[in-house]
Motif scaffolding. Structure first.
Motif, PDB file in Angstrom:
ATOM      1  N   VAL A  10      58.192  34.376  72.989  1.00  0.00           N
ATOM      2  CA  VAL A  10      58.538  33.531  71.853  1.00  0.00           C
ATOM      3  C   VAL A  10      59.016  32.169  72.341  1.00  0.00           C
ATOM      4  N   ARG A  11      59.962  32.157  73.249  1.00  0.00           N
ATOM      5  CA  ARG A  11      60.516  30.898  73.762  1.00  0.00           C
ATOM      6  C   ARG A  11      59.464  30.124  74.541  1.00  0.00           C
ATOM      7  N   HIS A  12      58.676  30.825  75.351  1.00  0.00           N
ATOM      8  CA  HIS A  12      57.648  30.139  76.132  1.00  0.00           C
ATOM      9  C   HIS A  12      56.650  29.427  75.231  1.00  0.00           C
ATOM     10  N   LEU A  13      56.234  30.101  74.174  1.00  0.00           N
ATOM     11  CA  LEU A  13      55.237  29.506  73.277  1.00  0.00           C
ATOM     12  C   LEU A  13      55.833  28.351  72.485  1.00  0.00           C
ATOM     13  N   VAL A  14      57.075  28.493  72.040  1.00  0.00           N
ATOM     14  CA  VAL A  14      57.724  27.417  71.286  1.00  0.00           C
ATOM     15  C   VAL A  14      57.876  26.177  72.158  1.00  0.00           C
ATOM     16  N   PHE A  15      58.345  26.338  73.388  1.00  0.00           N
ATOM     17  CA  PHE A  15      58.501  25.192  74.282  1.00  0.00           C
ATOM     18  C   PHE A  15      57.166  24.504  74.526  1.00  0.00           C
ATOM     19  N   THR A  16      56.119  25.294  74.730  1.00  0.00           N
ATOM     20  CA  THR A  16      54.802  24.732  75.021  1.00  0.00           C
ATOM     21  C   THR A  16      54.259  23.963  73.829  1.00  0.00           C
ATOM     22  N   VAL A  17      54.333  24.559  72.648  1.00  0.00           N
ATOM     23  CA  VAL A  17      53.816  23.902  71.447  1.00  0.00           C
ATOM     24  C   VAL A  17      54.628  22.651  71.123  1.00  0.00           C
ATOM     25  N   ARG A  18      55.929  22.725  71.290  1.00  0.00           N
ATOM     26  CA  ARG A  18      56.767  21.544  71.037  1.00  0.00           C
ATOM     27  C   ARG A  18      56.425  20.408  72.000  1.00  0.00           C
ATOM     28  N   ILE A  44      52.607  27.737  81.494  1.00  0.00           N
ATOM     29  CA  ILE A  44      53.497  27.824  80.334  1.00  0.00           C
ATOM     30  C   ILE A  44      54.921  28.172  80.774  1.00  0.00           C
ATOM     31  N   THR A  45      55.039  29.103  81.709  1.00  0.00           N
ATOM     32  CA  THR A  45      56.364  29.474  82.225  1.00  0.00           C
ATOM     33  C   THR A  45      57.017  28.299  82.945  1.00  0.00           C
ATOM     34  N   SER A  46      56.227  27.575  83.731  1.00  0.00           N
ATOM     35  CA  SER A  46      56.749  26.431  84.476  1.00  0.00           C
ATOM     36  C   SER A  46      57.225  25.333  83.537  1.00  0.00           C
ATOM     37  N   LEU A  47      56.493  25.108  82.464  1.00  0.00           N
ATOM     38  CA  LEU A  47      56.904  24.096  81.486  1.00  0.00           C
ATOM     39  C   LEU A  47      58.247  24.467  80.859  1.00  0.00           C
ATOM     40  N   THR A  48      58.401  25.742  80.506  1.00  0.00           N
ATOM     41  CA  THR A  48      59.670  26.188  79.910  1.00  0.00           C
ATOM     42  C   THR A  48      60.828  25.975  80.870  1.00  0.00           C
ATOM     43  N   GLU A  49      60.629  26.333  82.130  1.00  0.00           N
ATOM     44  CA  GLU A  49      61.688  26.176  83.128  1.00  0.00           C
ATOM     45  C   GLU A  49      62.059  24.711  83.331  1.00  0.00           C
ATOM     46  N   ALA A  50      61.091  23.818  83.205  1.00  0.00           N
ATOM     47  CA  ALA A  50      61.356  22.398  83.401  1.00  0.00           C
ATOM     48  C   ALA A  50      62.064  21.773  82.209  1.00  0.00           C
ATOM     49  N   TYR A  51      61.827  22.299  81.004  1.00  0.00           N
ATOM     50  CA  TYR A  51      62.320  21.663  79.796  1.00  0.00           C
ATOM     51  C   TYR A  51      63.572  22.311  79.194  1.00  0.00           C
ATOM     52  N   GLN A  52      63.802  23.583  79.421  1.00  0.00           N
ATOM     53  CA  GLN A  52      64.903  24.272  78.751  1.00  0.00           C
ATOM     54  C   GLN A  52      66.264  23.771  79.228  1.00  0.00           C
ATOM     55  N   LEU A  53      67.269  23.975  78.398  1.00  0.00           N
ATOM     56  CA  LEU A  53      68.631  23.606  78.775  1.00  0.00           C
ATOM     57  C   LEU A  53      69.073  24.430  79.974  1.00  0.00           C
ATOM     58  N   THR A  54      69.707  23.783  80.917  1.00  0.00           N
ATOM     59  CA  THR A  54      70.235  24.482  82.078  1.00  0.00           C
ATOM     60  C   THR A  54      71.591  25.108  81.736  1.00  0.00           C
ATOM     61  N   GLU A  55      72.047  25.960  82.621  1.00  0.00           N
ATOM     62  CA  GLU A  55      73.384  26.548  82.464  1.00  0.00           C
ATOM     63  C   GLU A  55      74.433  25.448  82.379  1.00  0.00           C
ATOM     64  N   GLU A  56      74.325  24.444  83.265  1.00  0.00           N
ATOM     65  CA  GLU A  56      75.322  23.367  83.274  1.00  0.00           C
ATOM     66  C   GLU A  56      75.298  22.565  81.984  1.00  0.00           C
ATOM     67  N   GLY A  73      66.355  24.640  72.876  1.00  0.00           N
ATOM     68  CA  GLY A  73      66.774  23.268  73.134  1.00  0.00           C
ATOM     69  C   GLY A  73      66.147  22.700  74.387  1.00  0.00           C
ATOM     70  N   LYS A  74      65.774  21.440  74.313  1.00  0.00           N
ATOM     71  CA  LYS A  74      65.190  20.716  75.443  1.00  0.00           C
ATOM     72  C   LYS A  74      66.261  19.835  76.072  1.00  0.00           C
ATOM     73  N   LEU A  75      66.234  19.706  77.384  1.00  0.00           N
ATOM     74  CA  LEU A  75      67.178  18.812  78.056  1.00  0.00           C
ATOM     75  C   LEU A  75      67.111  17.423  77.430  1.00  0.00           C
ATOM     76  N   GLY A  76      68.270  16.900  77.065  1.00  0.00           N
ATOM     77  CA  GLY A  76      68.322  15.587  76.448  1.00  0.00           C
ATOM     78  C   GLY A  76      68.347  15.617  74.934  1.00  0.00           C
ATOM     79  N   CYS A  77      68.256  16.816  74.319  1.00  0.00           N
ATOM     80  CA  CYS A  77      68.276  16.888  72.855  1.00  0.00           C
ATOM     81  C   CYS A  77      69.668  16.530  72.331  1.00  0.00           C
ATOM     82  N   ASP A  78      69.727  16.131  71.058  1.00  0.00           N
ATOM     83  CA  ASP A  78      70.997  15.768  70.431  1.00  0.00           C
ATOM     84  C   ASP A  78      71.937  16.968  70.367  1.00  0.00           C
ATOM     85  N   LEU A  79      73.214  16.672  70.249  1.00  0.00           N
ATOM     86  CA  LEU A  79      74.229  17.716  70.100  1.00  0.00           C
ATOM     87  C   LEU A  79      74.685  17.746  68.646  1.00  0.00           C
ATOM     88  N   ASP A  80      74.254  18.774  67.910  1.00  0.00           N
ATOM     89  CA  ASP A  80      74.683  18.973  66.530  1.00  0.00           C
ATOM     90  C   ASP A  80      75.912  19.875  66.516  1.00  0.00           C
TER      91      ASP A  80
END
Length: 591
Positions: free
Chosen positions: A367-375, A210-222, A258-265
């Protein structure tokens, strides 16, 4: 989607020429005037977003042997939502976006350093090679822009609009797109699902997966920096008409989910334009045009800004003005960043929802880990979709996760009503008659100790919704408990702030049935020892998918789409036993 609500303006040519003159005047003075406005100098500009604790990009000023600022970040604690946004906006205003086809990194930095200290920079690819460069102060940006020239193109005419989107050229040397900088390019999209499954299968525990999935999908600093920079570039265009305006990102770009590649609102915020009057005496006020409603004003503003973005915004393509929607917007693609952008105006309730999700994500990392995984699980099995329709949205799914975490014993996160009760005078917020008040100071929130692991929570999430009474109950994170449905709808999730609205009104019965069936199947799979046992391959063999990785395999849920067609056939024994075990398990908890 085609543009709607497009209006014809007779003096359009004059308006365009007026904008042109205003834009040229603004662009020559932008770094001498509003760049010198007084603001808070942020002490720790090198710190990343508080949600991301990894070193990123290239920090020119930092000691490369220091190993980053992780420890100081931890000591600092959670920053408030608005403090983080202010930091990001300050960074964006000191940054430029440069298309750089042919040069070495060393020469690139040497050239930029002539104009001032480079604070941070990184490279990425999107329709070519680009670099985001943050200077130590705004005067450096002004110096750089003064040295830039207009391009000369044979047999074409260019729009002489100046912005902080630049191209680096090398006089006397042919540009070669095959030459790349020495600095590694930063990814702007997530890894493919098959690569993610392989990565997860190599982990030793489901918590680690679950932690690895979050790290792979979350928005990076850049990627976060780039999103704020695109907003800042759009603000430069809007400032020709409204010098005191700001353009801010909201939604997944800044709420921590936010996931990498998500739209910019984005939304155009005009609240900073003062409308205060003195109590007595003479005073001056601006002469303005009037409209019948705030919606009409919003439509007019977005129509003009959308036209300017279309005609003068470098890299902005496919502009659509969707003005008759419930929330009028301008949609376009920003090619230099690769973002699909939606621009609205004064969308204050959406910003409060964004802040609320940010707060919940910061209260507990689970919270973030579970949301990323479920999404990720939901998107893999087409429960959610990027195309509007009858699917469950990411926002609805996130609220469902939050509600589940409020129902734990003890709860992992507080209810929205409790957050409202903890609010101070500065937190009071009424927007269009809706109470959007909740505490912003993390130190005032005391969360009960809950030691459940991520693996336990994931399993319990699926079990919780596998037997949830969707037919009669509504999900409400203000109260943190089920309530009777106020309307007939397959899925009812109360909007946290506009409480009369159902955020999942679009979901039909078929999609809800698929969600429940997948929850049942996933819960059953997580209970099987063979599914939850790591089985790595020998030597160069690919490890067998297990745990969370097994849940992401389409073959594990084959046939769920056709369940409705096979109603007369007996249900599988494993689903029967699963439902019975879940009902028995939840029986003592019923009041």
């Amino acid at each position: 989607m085609s543009p709607v609500g497009r209006r014809s303006h007779k003096p359009r040519a004059c308006a365009v020429w007026s904008f042109f003159r205003a834009a040229m005047a603004w662009s020559s003075a932008v770094c001498r005037s509003h760049m010198r406005r007084s603001g808070i100098l942020v002490k720790h500009l090198e710190k990343g977003h508080v949600q991301v604790n990894r070193s990123v990009g290239a920090n020119v000023a930092a000691d490369p042997e220091s190993g980053g600022n992780d420890e100081s970040e931890k000591k600092e604690g959670c920053k408030s939502f608005y403090a983080v946004q202010q930091d990001r906006q300050e960074q964006a205003d000191r940054s430029v976006l440069i298309s750089c086809h042919s040069r070495t990194e060393k020469k690139f930095l040497k050239y930029l350093s002539r104009h001032g200290d480079v604070k941070k920079y990184f490279f990425y690819e999107s329709y070519g090679m680009y670099a985001v460069v943050e200077f130590a102060n705004r005067e450096s940006v002004a110096s750089l822009l003064e040295a830039a020239t207009m391009p000369s193109v044979n047999h074409e005419s260019t729009v002489p609009f100046k912005s902080r989107l630049l191209s680096l050229r090398n006089l006397g040397s042919a540009d070669s797109p095959n030459q790349r900088p020495g600095q590694k390019c930063q990814p702007q999209i997530t890894i493919p699902i098959n690569e993610l499954i392989k990565r997860l299968s190599r982990e030793e525990r489901i918590d680690q997966q679950i932690t690895s999935l979050t790290e792979a999908y979350q928005l990076t600093e850049e990627n976060s920096r780039l999103r704020f920079l695109v907003c800042s570039l759009l603000k430069d265009i809007a400032a020709a008409y409204f010098p005191e305006c700001t353009i801010k990102p909201f939604g997944s770009s800044i709420n921590g989910f936010g996931k990498l590649g998500c739209d910019l609102d984005m939304f155009l915020d005009l609240d900073g334009i003062s409308a205060q009057k003195p109590n007595s005496g003479l005073f001056l006020e601006y002469q303005t045009k009037r409209a019948n409603s705030e919606r009409a004003v919003t439509q007019s503003i977005l129509s003009v800004i959308g036209e300017c973005v279309d005609q003068f915004g470098p890299g902005c393509v496919g502009v659509q003005k969707i003005l008759n929607a419930r929330c009028p917007l301008v949609r376009f693609s920003h090619q230099p960043s690769g973002f699909q952008c939606d621009l609205t105006a004064n969308n204050r309730v959406a910003m409060k929802s964004t802040e609320l999700l940010y707060l919940y994500g910061e209260l507990d990392p689970r919270v973030r880990h579970l949301v990323f995984t479920v999404r990720c699980w939901a998107r893999t099995h087409s429960i959610t979709s990027s195309i509007p329709g009858a699917w469950i949205t990411n926002f609805s799914l996130t609220v469902m996760v939050l509600f589940f975490l409020q129902r734990r014993n003890p709860p992992i996160i507080p209810t929205l009503d409790l957050l409202r009760d903890l609010a101070g005078p500065m937190d009071k917020s009424m927007i269009e008659g809706n109470d959007c008040t909740f505490v912003s100071d993390f130190s005032k929130i005391q969360v009960q100790t809950n030691t459940e692991t991520l693996e336990q929570l994931l399993r319990e999430f699926f079990e919780f919704y596998a037997v949830f009474a969707f037919n009669k109950m509504s999900i409400n994170i203000r109260k943190g408990k089920e309530q009777n449905k106020p309307e007939v709808a397959p899925l009812h999730i109360q909007n946290p702030f506009e409480t009369s609205l159902n955020v999942s009104k679009n979901v039909n019965a078929t999609q809800l049935e698929r969600f429940v069936a997948l929850c049942q199947e996933s819960s059953w799979l997580l209970q099987q020892s063979e599914t939850n046992t790591p089985r790595g391959g020998s030597g160069g063999d690919t490890p067998t998918s297990w745990g969370l990785a097994a849940l992401l395999l389409p073959s594990q849920v084959a046939g769920i789409k056709s369940r409705k067609k096979r109603r007369q056939e007996p249900a599988s024994e494993r689903i029967k036993s699963l439902l019975e075990s879940l009902k028995n398990k939840n029986q003592p908890n019923k009041s």
